[in-house]
Write an enzyme that holds these catalytic residues in place. Structure first.
Site, mmCIF file in Angstrom:
data_model
loop_
_atom_site.group_PDB
_atom_site.id
_atom_site.type_symbol
_atom_site.label_atom_id
_atom_site.label_comp_id
_atom_site.label_asym_id
_atom_site.label_seq_id
_atom_site.Cartn_x
_atom_site.Cartn_y
_atom_site.Cartn_z
ATOM 1 C CE LYS A 110 -4.404 1.117 0.817
ATOM 2 N NZ LYS A 110 -5.422 0.546 0.137
ATOM 3 N NE ARG A 111 5.909 1.055 3.477
ATOM 4 C CZ ARG A 111 7.150 0.868 3.065
ATOM 5 N NH1 ARG A 111 7.936 1.876 2.845
ATOM 6 N NH2 ARG A 111 7.604 -0.353 2.887
#
Ligand code: GLU
Length: 494
Positions: free
Chosen positions: A261-262
C-alpha cells in the site's frame, strides 16, 4: 478424494490484489474438482485488527464473482453470517477448540508451558545475535516438571504454550509449484502455540483449523513457505495427514519492488471504485503467475476453471503491470453487451450526479455506446461524457475557432449548421442524418471538414477532445444540439 481449499485472510487490511489471486486460485482448484471452498477469517492477532476489513474482504470477493458457499459471509443488511457445518469460521470464536488441542499436545509431551519473561527472551536474543547464532527460544522451560508448572501457575505467573520442535533432522515436502522443499529442524524455533492472553498464534490455529475443516490443499502466499515445516511438525505431533501445499510467488511492481500500500498499490476495492470490471480484474490477476501456454489471453472464470493448473504457475515473482490491466478492462468493456455495460456503468454516472433514469435515459445509453471503445474504465466513461448531461457548458469562446481557421468562418459555420438542423426534418434524428447535413453545409460553404467539424464539435461538447460531433449530436437530440449551436454562435458574436 474430495478436495477442499480455503482462503484464510487476516482482517488486518482491505483485500489486496495478491489476496484476490490467492482466493481465485484456491476457489478454482476446488471448483475444478467439485470440492469445497471455504472463507475463514484468521483474526487471532487482536492488535492488527482493522475495523471494516472483514466486510471489505467479503464484499470484494463477491464483487469479483468468487462465490462463498461455506464460511464467512455478509447478509443483505451488512451483518456477518457463517454458513457450513465445520464452523465457526472466525478464529476468535474457536478459542476453546485451540485450548483443547493444546492440551492434547501437552499430554503427548509435544508442547510445554513457558514462563520466560519478555526481558529474558530479549536477553537471549541479544546474546545469540552477539554470538552470531541463529535467534530463537533456547528451550529453558522445556524441562519444567508438572509440579513446577503448577507452582508457577499458582503464583499467577503468565505463560505461553510452546511446541517442542525436534532438534535434529529435516522436514521436507513437495510444493505443487516449487517442488521439493527442505528445512533443517534445528533452525526452527519452539513456536508459541497459545499466547499469554489465551489466543492461539496463527501457526497453531491454521493447522488445527485446516485439519478440522478437512482442508486438503493449502494455497497461500510464499511468505508462509518457511512456516510450513512448523505446520508439518504439528501435523505429525497430532498424527494427522498433512495437506498438499502450493506457495504462490509475490507480485512486484514495475520497479521490481514488492507491492504494498505504501507504494501506492491498491486494494480490490480501489480498482472497483476506479471503474474496473470484475471480469477484467479476475482475468488479469489469474494471468499474474499463470498462463495457458498459448496465445489466448481472454478468460472468463468458467474458462479458468476449465484450464487452470498448478503445473503452469510460475515460481518467479509476477510483475503487476498496470497498462496490462487497462488493456484487459478495455477488452472486457467491448465484450459486454451494451445493456450490461450500461448497468455496470450506471453507478459511476450516478456518482457524478447524473440521473440516468430520468429524461436523459437515452443520452446515457448513447454515452456508453460512444465511450465503450474509447474509455479505459467506467469512471473515465462517465467523466468523458459528463458534458452531454450538463445544462450549460463552460468553455472559452476562442476554443470554437479551429487553429487553421478564423472567427468569421466559425461564426458562418455555426449559423449555417443551426439553420440547417432547425429547418431540415428527418423521421429519425441520428448520427447519419446529422453527418449528411453537416457534409451538405461543407459543400454549400465550400469548406474543408476541419473548418466545419471543429466549431461544431466544440459547441456541442465544450471540450478540446471529445467523441465526434455526429455521435454527440445524435446523443443530445435535435433540440439540445440546436441550443448548444446557438450558445456557441452567441459566444463568438459577443
Ligand atoms: N492468515 C494468513 C494470511 O493472512 C493465511 C495464511 C495461510 O493461508 O495459511 O496470510
Amino acid at each position: 478424494m474430495s478436495i477442499t481449499t480455503r482462503f484464510a485472510p487476516s482482517p488486518t487490511g482491505f483485500l489486496h490484489v495478491g489476496g484476490l489471486r490467492t482466493a481465485l486460485y484456491a476457489y478454482i482448484h476446488a471448483a475444478q474438482n467439485n470440492g469445497r471452498f471455504i472463507l475463514r477469517i484468521e483474526d487471532t492477532d487482536k492488535e492488527r485488527f482493522v475495523a471494516g476489513a472483514l466486510e471489505d474482504i467479503v464484499a470484494s470477493l463477491s464483487w469479483a464473482g468468487i462465490p462463498i458457499l461455506e464460511g464467512v459471509g455478509v447478509d443483505k443488511q451488512g451483518v456477518v453470517v457463517q454458513n457450513g457445518s465445520a464452523g465457526p469460521y472466525i478464529q476468535s470464536q474457536r478459542l476453546a477448540v485451540y485450548e483443547d488441542h493444546a492440551q492434547v499436545l501437552l499430554a503427548k509431551g509435544h508442547a510445554y508451558h513457558c514462563f520466560c519473561t519478555k526481558e529474558r527472551l530479549d536477553e537471549v536474543r541479544t546474546l545469540q545475535q552477539l554470538q552470531k547464532q541463529p535467534t530463537g527460544y533456547d528451550g529453558l522451560c522445556r524441562g519444567l516438571s508438572q509440579e513446577e508448572v503448577k507452582e508457577k501457575k499458582a503464583q499467577g505467573m503468565s505463560y505461553v504454550i510452546r511446541m517442542h520442535m525436534p532438534d535434529s533432522g529435516t522436514t521436507s515436502f513437495t510444493d505443487s509449484i516449487r517442488g521439493e522443499v527442505s528445512f533443517e529442524n534445528a533452525l526452527i524455533d519452539d513456536q508459541v502455540l497459545i499466547k499469554t492472553d489465551g489466543f492461539p498464534t496463527y501457526h497453531f490455529a491454521v493447522v488445527v483449523d485446516d485439519h478440522l475443516m478437512g482442508v486438503t490443499h493449502v494455497i497461500r502466499g510464499e511468505e508462509w513457505i518457511s512456516s510450513t515445516p512448523k505446520h508439518l511438525a504439528l501435523y505429525a505431533m497430532f498424527d494427522w495427514e498433512p495437506p498438499t501445499y502450493a506457495h504462490l510467488s509475490l507480485f512486484v511492481n514495475a520497479d521490481k519492488q514488492k507491492m504494498s500500500k505504501r507504494h501506492g498499490d491498491v486494494s480490490v476495492g480501489d480498482f472497483r471504485r476506479a471503474g474496473y470490471l470484475p471480469e477484467a480484474l479476475i482475468n488479469f490477476v489469474a494471468f499474474l503467475g499463470w498462463n495457458p501456454g498459448d496465445e489466448r489471453e481472454i478468460f472468463t472464470l468458467p474458462d479458468l476453471i476449465q484450464e487452470f493448473s498448478f503445473d503452469r504457475v510460475q515460481k518467479t515473482a509476477a510483475v503487476f503491470n498496470r497498462e496490462k490491466l487497462d488493456w484487459y478492462n478495455k477488452e472486457w468493456m467491448k465484450r459486454l453487451s451494451l445493456k450490461e455495460l450500461a448497468d455496470r456503468a450506471q453507478p459511476f454516472f450516478a456518482a457524478l450526479g447524473i440521473d440516468v433514469e430520468g429524461e436523459h435515459a437515452g443520452r446515457f445509453l448513447q454515452a456508453v455506446a460512444m465511450e465503450r471503445e474509447r474509455a479505459t474504465t467506467c469512471v473515465e466513461m462517465a467523466e468523458h461524457t459528463m458534458f452531454l448531461f450538463e445544462d450549460t457548458l463552460s468553455y472559452d469562446a476562442a476554443l470554437l475557432v479551429w487553429k487553421k481557421s478564423d472567427k468569421e468562418t466559425a461564426k458562418k459555420v455555426l449559423a449555417t449548421l443551426l439553420h440547417t438542423y432547425s429547418v431540415q426534418h428527418a423521421d429519425e434524428w441520428n448520427a447519419l442524418f446529422v453527418q449528411a447535413q453537416a457534409e451538405h453545409v461543407m459543400t454549400m460553404l465550400g469548406l474543408d471538414r476541419g473548418h466545419v467539424l471543429w466549431p461544431m464539435r466544440v459547441a456541442l461538447s465544450g471540450k478540446e477532445h471529445s467523441p465526434g460531433p455526429f455521435e454527440i449530436a445524435a446523443a443530445l437530440g435535435r433540440e439540445a444540439t440546436c441550443a448548444r449551436l446557438t450558445v456557441g454562435l452567441h459566444a463568438l458574436e459577443a
